[in-house]
Design a protein around this motif. Structure first.
Motif, PDB file in Angstrom:
ATOM      1  N   ASN A   6       0.589  -1.480   0.123  1.00 21.41           N
ATOM      2  CA  ASN A   6       0.225  -0.042   0.002  1.00 21.41           C
ATOM      3  C   ASN A   6       0.673   0.865  -0.386  1.00 21.41           C
ATOM      4  OD1 ASN A   6      -2.288  -1.715   0.162  1.00 21.41           O
ATOM      5  ND2 ASN A   6      -2.535  -1.288   1.760  1.00 21.41           N
ATOM      6  N   LEU A   7       2.083   1.008   0.279  1.00 22.43           N
ATOM      7  CA  LEU A   7       2.591   2.563   0.747  1.00 22.43           C
ATOM      8  C   LEU A   7       3.661   2.594  -0.405  1.00 22.43           C
ATOM      9  CD1 LEU A   7       4.504   4.360   2.594  1.00 22.43           C
ATOM     10  CD2 LEU A   7       5.808   2.667   3.445  1.00 22.43           C
ATOM     11  N   ALA A   8       4.009   1.661  -1.290  1.00 23.48           N
ATOM     12  CA  ALA A   8       4.539   1.973  -2.630  1.00 23.48           C
ATOM     13  C   ALA A   8       3.870   2.320  -3.784  1.00 23.48           C
ATOM     14  CB  ALA A   8       5.187   0.476  -2.934  1.00 23.48           C
ATOM     15  N   MET A   9       2.331   1.506  -3.669  1.00 28.73           N
ATOM     16  CA  MET A   9       1.589   1.690  -4.439  1.00 28.73           C
ATOM     17  C   MET A   9       0.998   3.468  -4.358  1.00 28.73           C
ATOM     18  SD  MET A   9      -1.630  -0.808  -5.309  1.00 28.73           S
ATOM     19  CE  MET A   9      -2.441  -1.034  -3.303  1.00 28.73           C
ATOM     20  N   LEU A  10       1.304   3.553  -2.414  1.00 27.17           N
ATOM     21  CA  LEU A  10       0.601   5.605  -2.715  1.00 27.17           C
ATOM     22  C   LEU A  10       2.020   6.546  -2.755  1.00 27.17           C
ATOM     23  CD1 LEU A  10      -1.547   7.398  -0.724  1.00 27.17           C
ATOM     24  CD2 LEU A  10       0.065   6.919   1.262  1.00 27.17           C
ATOM     25  N   ILE A  11       2.894   6.196  -2.726  1.00 23.27           N
ATOM     26  CA  ILE A  11       4.340   6.422  -3.398  1.00 23.27           C
ATOM     27  C   ILE A  11       4.481   7.122  -4.915  1.00 23.27           C
ATOM     28  CG2 ILE A  11       6.687   7.010  -3.570  1.00 23.27           C
ATOM     29  CD1 ILE A  11       6.636   5.390  -0.462  1.00 23.27           C
ATOM     30  N   CYS A  12       3.815   6.102  -5.554  1.00 16.36           N
ATOM     31  CA  CYS A  12       3.452   5.807  -6.794  1.00 16.36           C
ATOM     32  C   CYS A  12       2.854   6.021  -7.698  1.00 16.36           C
ATOM     33  CB  CYS A  12       3.768   4.463  -7.361  1.00 16.36           C
ATOM     34  SG  CYS A  12       4.843   3.459  -7.427  1.00 16.36           S
ATOM     35  N   ALA A  13       1.688   6.563  -6.676  1.00 17.97           N
ATOM     36  CA  ALA A  13       0.724   7.572  -7.631  1.00 17.97           C
ATOM     37  C   ALA A  13       0.959   8.630  -7.500  1.00 17.97           C
ATOM     38  CB  ALA A  13      -0.759   6.962  -6.775  1.00 17.97           C
ATOM     39  N   SER A  14       1.961   9.270  -6.234  1.00 15.74           N
ATOM     40  CA  SER A  14       1.939  10.904  -5.607  1.00 15.74           C
ATOM     41  C   SER A  14       2.682  11.493  -6.715  1.00 15.74           C
ATOM     42  CB  SER A  14       1.952  10.885  -3.869  1.00 15.74           C
ATOM     43  OG  SER A  14       3.177   9.955  -4.107  1.00 15.74           O
ATOM     44  N   VAL A  15       4.222   9.946  -6.656  1.00 15.70           N
ATOM     45  CA  VAL A  15       4.853  10.830  -8.599  1.00 15.70           C
ATOM     46  C   VAL A  15       4.709  10.848  -9.261  1.00 15.70           C
ATOM     47  CG1 VAL A  15       7.047   9.953  -8.861  1.00 15.70           C
ATOM     48  CG2 VAL A  15       7.076   9.636  -6.071  1.00 15.70           C
ATOM     49  N   GLY A  16       3.620   9.794 -10.033  1.00 14.36           N
ATOM     50  CA  GLY A  16       2.639  10.317 -10.325  1.00 14.36           C
ATOM     51  C   GLY A  16       1.750  11.652 -11.463  1.00 14.36           C
ATOM     52  N   SER A  17       1.008  11.947  -9.988  1.00 13.30           N
ATOM     53  CA  SER A  17       0.122  13.062  -9.684  1.00 13.30           C
ATOM     54  C   SER A  17       1.445  14.432 -10.027  1.00 13.30           C
ATOM     55  CB  SER A  17      -0.589  12.422  -8.954  1.00 13.30           C
ATOM     56  OG  SER A  17      -1.187  13.916  -8.746  1.00 13.30           O
ATOM     57  N   MET A  18       2.426  14.196  -9.327  1.00 12.30           N
ATOM     58  CA  MET A  18       2.971  15.477  -9.571  1.00 12.30           C
ATOM     59  C   MET A  18       3.653  15.747 -10.587  1.00 12.30           C
ATOM     60  SD  MET A  18       6.496  16.309  -7.011  1.00 12.30           S
ATOM     61  CE  MET A  18       6.667  14.564  -6.854  1.00 12.30           C
ATOM     62  N   ALA A  19       4.673  14.307 -11.323  1.00 14.07           N
ATOM     63  CA  ALA A  19       4.395  14.130 -12.620  1.00 14.07           C
ATOM     64  C   ALA A  19       3.419  15.208 -14.006  1.00 14.07           C
ATOM     65  CB  ALA A  19       5.279  13.168 -13.273  1.00 14.07           C
ATOM     66  N   PHE A  20       2.076  14.336 -13.637  1.00 12.97           N
ATOM     67  CA  PHE A  20       0.996  14.528 -14.466  1.00 12.97           C
ATOM     68  C   PHE A  20       1.125  16.271 -14.453  1.00 12.97           C
ATOM     69  CE2 PHE A  20      -3.149  15.312 -15.430  1.00 12.97           C
ATOM     70  CZ  PHE A  20      -3.323  15.329 -16.500  1.00 12.97           C
ATOM     71  N   GLY A  21       1.407  16.517 -13.616  1.00 12.72           N
ATOM     72  CA  GLY A  21       0.525  17.907 -12.714  1.00 12.72           C
ATOM     73  C   GLY A  21       1.182  19.510 -13.398  1.00 12.72           C
ATOM     74  N   ILE A  22       2.872  18.939 -12.764  1.00 11.89           N
ATOM     75  CA  ILE A  22       4.388  19.671 -13.979  1.00 11.89           C
ATOM     76  C   ILE A  22       4.074  19.342 -15.509  1.00 11.89           C
ATOM     77  CG2 ILE A  22       6.362  19.415 -14.242  1.00 11.89           C
ATOM     78  CD1 ILE A  22       6.558  18.594 -11.342  1.00 11.89           C
ATOM     79  N   LEU A  23       3.890  18.685 -16.325  1.00 10.41           N
ATOM     80  CA  LEU A  23       3.356  18.833 -17.888  1.00 10.41           C
ATOM     81  C   LEU A  23       2.068  18.823 -17.639  1.00 10.41           C
ATOM     82  CD1 LEU A  23       4.379  14.374 -18.286  1.00 10.41           C
ATOM     83  CD2 LEU A  23       6.549  16.557 -18.636  1.00 10.41           C
ATOM     84  N   ALA A  24       1.399  19.167 -17.622  1.00 13.14           N
ATOM     85  CA  ALA A  24      -0.370  20.023 -17.440  1.00 13.14           C
ATOM     86  C   ALA A  24       0.510  21.246 -17.753  1.00 13.14           C
ATOM     87  CB  ALA A  24      -0.950  19.015 -16.811  1.00 13.14           C
ATOM     88  N   ALA A  25       1.315  21.636 -16.219  1.00 13.48           N
ATOM     89  CA  ALA A  25       1.379  23.593 -15.962  1.00 13.48           C
ATOM     90  C   ALA A  25       2.310  23.628 -17.278  1.00 13.48           C
ATOM     91  CB  ALA A  25       1.900  23.598 -14.583  1.00 13.48           C
ATOM     92  N   TYR A  26       3.348  22.507 -17.717  1.00 14.86           N
ATOM     93  CA  TYR A  26       4.410  23.200 -18.593  1.00 14.86           C
ATOM     94  C   TYR A  26       3.433  23.052 -19.532  1.00 14.86           C
ATOM     95  CZ  TYR A  26       8.058  22.604 -22.185  1.00 14.86           C
ATOM     96  OH  TYR A  26       9.055  22.388 -23.304  1.00 14.86           O
ATOM     97  N   GLY A  27       2.694  22.268 -20.121  1.00 13.63           N
ATOM     98  CA  GLY A  27       1.949  22.073 -21.901  1.00 13.63           C
ATOM     99  C   GLY A  27       0.638  23.534 -21.960  1.00 13.63           C
TER     100      GLY A  27
END
Length: 55
Positions: A6-27
């Motif tokens: 559960n901790l690993a999935m939570l960390i992966c989900a938070s990193v993915g969400s942050m990466a998506f947010g950064i890429l969306a803001a860049y676009g």
């Protein structure tokens, strides 16, 4: 073991969400600045032939 999964999935989900947010803001910023850039005007100048100067 399930807590670690559960901790690993939570960390992966938070990193993915942050990466998506950064890429969306860049676009969004890239599109915004592209819209603000002044358009290049095509200058339609008639070519006038000139006599060559021989010195």
């Amino acid at each position: 073991m399930e807590d670690l999964l559960n901790l690993a999935m939570l960390i992966c989900a938070s990193v993915g969400s942050m990466a998506f947010g950064i890429l969306a803001a860049y676009g969004i910023l890239r599109v915004g600045f592209a819209l603000m850039r002044p358009r290049a005007r095509t200058v339609a100048m008639k070519a006038q032939p000139e006599a060559a100067r021989v010195s």
